[in-house]
Design a protein around this motif. Sequence first.
Motif, PDB file in Angstrom:
ATOM      1  N   VAL A 177      44.691  33.382  34.537  1.00  0.00           N
ATOM      2  CA  VAL A 177      44.623  34.221  33.337  1.00  0.00           C
ATOM      3  C   VAL A 177      43.963  35.540  33.725  1.00  0.00           C
ATOM      4  O   VAL A 177      42.875  35.565  34.295  1.00  0.00           O
ATOM      5  CB  VAL A 177      43.828  33.505  32.232  1.00  0.00           C
ATOM      6  CG1 VAL A 177      43.697  34.389  30.997  1.00  0.00           C
ATOM      7  CG2 VAL A 177      44.487  32.182  31.887  1.00  0.00           C
ATOM      8  N   MET A 178      44.632  36.617  33.377  1.00  0.00           N
ATOM      9  CA  MET A 178      44.094  37.951  33.664  1.00  0.00           C
ATOM     10  C   MET A 178      43.336  38.424  32.436  1.00  0.00           C
ATOM     11  O   MET A 178      43.883  38.473  31.339  1.00  0.00           O
ATOM     12  CB  MET A 178      45.245  38.930  33.965  1.00  0.00           C
ATOM     13  CG  MET A 178      44.781  40.330  34.285  1.00  0.00           C
ATOM     14  SD  MET A 178      43.865  40.468  35.813  1.00  0.00           S
ATOM     15  CE  MET A 178      45.138  40.245  37.007  1.00  0.00           C
ATOM     16  N   ASN A 179      42.091  38.715  32.646  1.00  0.00           N
ATOM     17  CA  ASN A 179      41.266  39.227  31.539  1.00  0.00           C
ATOM     18  C   ASN A 179      41.212  40.754  31.693  1.00  0.00           C
ATOM     19  O   ASN A 179      40.458  41.297  32.506  1.00  0.00           O
ATOM     20  CB  ASN A 179      39.866  38.614  31.618  1.00  0.00           C
ATOM     21  CG  ASN A 179      39.037  38.970  30.429  1.00  0.00           C
ATOM     22  OD1 ASN A 179      39.443  39.758  29.549  1.00  0.00           O
ATOM     23  ND2 ASN A 179      37.835  38.411  30.364  1.00  0.00           N
TER      24      ASN A 179
END
Length: 183
Positions: A177-179
Motif C-alpha cells: 500500500v502506497m501512502n
Amino acid sequence: MASTNNSRGGSNANDTKSNKFANVGAAAGGFVGGLGSSFAPPVNVTINRTTNNHRGGSVGGARPHAEALLPAPDFSSPALVRMYCNSLRAAAVTLSIEVAMGAEIMKGVLAAVPDPEGRAFGSRIRAQKVARKMQRSADALRDAAKNAAACYSAFQQEFEEEINRVRHRARRPQHPVMNWAQQ
C-alpha cells in the motif's frame, strides 16, 4: 549327605540372580550371553507410569471414553477434517507403541512361568503364542494411524477443486500500500 549346591556348582541365590538378569534381557528383546562373555550389549529399560488423580467429571472412577481421545466428528470444514484425522493418527500411534511395549513385557513375564510338562523352551513358546495376539493388536493400531493419514490425503485429492476455490477467495493478494500522504 544332601548338598545345597545345584548341578552347576552355584548356590540357589546365584541362580535366582542369573535368572532374573536373563529374564530382563529376554523382556528387552535382546540376547545376553549369546556370543559368550566377549560381548554384552547395554540394555536400558525405561518404564514411565502416569497416574491421574484428578478424575474431572468421571463417575465412580471410570476411565474416560473415546471422546477424550478424539474431537467431535464435525466435518464442516477442511480444517476440522484435518484436525480429526491428525488426532486419530496421533492417538493410534501412541496406543500402538504402548500395546507393542505391553506385548513385549507380557512375553517376558509369561516366559518366566515354568512349563507344566517340563519341555525345553516350552514356556517361551507358550508366552510367544499369547503375546502374538497383543502384537497383532499393536500392528492394527499402527495401520489405523496410517489409514487416518491416508484419509486426509484422499480428502485433499477428491475435494481439491472446492478447497482451492475457497482458498483463493479467502486469500486476497497482498499488494504494498502506497501512502501518498506521508512525504
